[in-house]
Scaffold this motif. Sequence first.
Motif, mmCIF file in Angstrom:
data_model
loop_
_atom_site.group_PDB
_atom_site.id
_atom_site.type_symbol
_atom_site.label_atom_id
_atom_site.label_comp_id
_atom_site.label_asym_id
_atom_site.label_seq_id
_atom_site.Cartn_x
_atom_site.Cartn_y
_atom_site.Cartn_z
ATOM 1 N N ALA A 28 8.248 -12.093 -16.490
ATOM 2 C CA ALA A 28 7.023 -12.634 -17.237
ATOM 3 C C ALA A 28 7.024 -14.100 -17.227
ATOM 4 C CB ALA A 28 7.288 -12.275 -18.766
ATOM 5 N N LEU A 29 8.056 -14.794 -17.280
ATOM 6 C CA LEU A 29 8.173 -16.372 -16.952
ATOM 7 C C LEU A 29 7.276 -16.654 -15.663
ATOM 8 C CD1 LEU A 29 11.092 -17.739 -18.924
ATOM 9 C CD2 LEU A 29 8.762 -17.971 -19.838
ATOM 10 N N ALA A 30 7.690 -15.958 -14.900
ATOM 11 C CA ALA A 30 7.265 -16.259 -13.250
ATOM 12 C C ALA A 30 5.679 -16.126 -13.363
ATOM 13 C CB ALA A 30 8.080 -15.527 -12.569
ATOM 14 N N PHE A 55 17.197 -9.916 -19.348
ATOM 15 C CA PHE A 55 17.156 -11.077 -18.773
ATOM 16 C C PHE A 55 15.910 -11.112 -17.544
ATOM 17 C CE2 PHE A 55 21.256 -12.690 -20.172
ATOM 18 C CZ PHE A 55 20.715 -13.756 -20.710
ATOM 19 N N ALA A 56 16.012 -9.932 -16.614
ATOM 20 C CA ALA A 56 14.979 -9.935 -15.382
ATOM 21 C C ALA A 56 13.633 -9.626 -16.034
ATOM 22 C CB ALA A 56 15.435 -8.548 -14.780
ATOM 23 N N LEU A 57 13.476 -8.963 -17.002
ATOM 24 C CA LEU A 57 12.240 -8.870 -17.748
ATOM 25 C C LEU A 57 11.506 -10.186 -18.063
ATOM 26 C CD1 LEU A 57 10.279 -6.395 -18.212
ATOM 27 C CD2 LEU A 57 10.992 -6.295 -20.466
ATOM 28 N N ALA A 91 10.258 -8.646 -10.112
ATOM 29 C CA ALA A 91 11.321 -8.698 -11.183
ATOM 30 C C ALA A 91 11.095 -7.668 -12.266
ATOM 31 C CB ALA A 91 11.538 -9.775 -11.492
ATOM 32 N N ILE A 92 9.779 -7.511 -12.680
ATOM 33 C CA ILE A 92 9.486 -6.664 -13.980
ATOM 34 C C ILE A 92 9.676 -5.262 -13.421
ATOM 35 C CG2 ILE A 92 7.933 -5.884 -15.430
ATOM 36 C CD1 ILE A 92 6.715 -8.879 -15.440
ATOM 37 N N LEU A 93 9.276 -4.700 -12.211
ATOM 38 C CA LEU A 93 9.320 -3.506 -12.005
ATOM 39 C C LEU A 93 10.786 -3.077 -11.582
ATOM 40 C CD1 LEU A 93 6.306 -3.081 -9.259
ATOM 41 C CD2 LEU A 93 6.596 -2.256 -11.647
ATOM 42 N N LEU A 94 11.690 -3.966 -10.842
ATOM 43 C CA LEU A 94 13.069 -3.714 -10.748
ATOM 44 C C LEU A 94 13.739 -3.635 -12.066
ATOM 45 C CD1 LEU A 94 13.762 -5.833 -7.563
ATOM 46 C CD2 LEU A 94 13.986 -3.494 -7.616
ATOM 47 N N ALA A 95 13.378 -4.542 -13.085
ATOM 48 C CA ALA A 95 14.060 -4.493 -14.477
ATOM 49 C C ALA A 95 13.772 -3.120 -15.065
ATOM 50 C CB ALA A 95 13.691 -5.467 -15.080
ATOM 51 N N TRP A 154 13.060 -21.686 -15.015
ATOM 52 C CA TRP A 154 13.647 -21.058 -16.021
ATOM 53 C C TRP A 154 13.318 -19.633 -15.715
ATOM 54 C CZ3 TRP A 154 17.525 -22.794 -18.506
ATOM 55 C CH2 TRP A 154 17.277 -24.461 -18.971
ATOM 56 N N ALA A 155 12.199 -19.186 -14.816
ATOM 57 C CA ALA A 155 12.272 -17.968 -14.563
ATOM 58 C C ALA A 155 13.026 -17.384 -13.663
ATOM 59 C CB ALA A 155 10.485 -17.754 -13.987
ATOM 60 N N GLY A 156 13.348 -18.228 -12.760
ATOM 61 C CA GLY A 156 14.242 -17.881 -11.618
ATOM 62 C C GLY A 156 15.612 -17.953 -11.986
#
Length: 192
Positions: free
Chosen positions: A123-125, A117-119, A95-99, A30-32
């Motif tokens: 976080a899920l990852a 979605f990216a945030l 992903a968090i930084l890019l978001a 789900w993170a991906g």
Amino acid sequence: MSAETPVQSAGTFTRLRLRFRDWRGTRPFWAGLFTLLGGIPIAYFPYATLKLGHMSLAMATTAGAGSLIIGVLLVTLGLTMWFQQATRVFAGVAAILLALVSLVVSNIGGFLIGFLFALVGGALALSWAPGEPPVEADGDRETAADPGGEGIRKSLPGDVPGEPALPHETGDGGEADGGVRAEIRDGGHRVG
């Protein structure tokens, strides 16, 4: 289908669904997926031309190249989460930084859709942890923890008939009860 029916006799769709479920359970799926879905609107909106009747609305900005790079990187990080589970922490932080960067660079993070979605995907990852491998009930199979298949359990004092238990494991009657009776008798304090 009964409980005794082997899985192999199930239909092709059922076998594929079960294989996908097993594959999905061993990785931060789900993170991906959220990270991948977050990259699509971030990369798409700066290049989209919306038609409103006879009027064209173009979103072309000078940040289009930055949006495309961020979107492609988020899609790549989503796929990395699926196929390289060992890099999930790096991929989640990236992903968090890019978001967060997409808020400034690409139309408020793809109109907040891609940003959210990216945030959430990042976080899920970060929060995902691999599960414990299932314990095999069959002793005939070799496992990584038990290459011989004989079992790892060591015998403890008191397990073998005729061998006395350790002193702290005996109660009043000399039984191996973990000293429960001695603790109760002396007001909850263990007697040495």
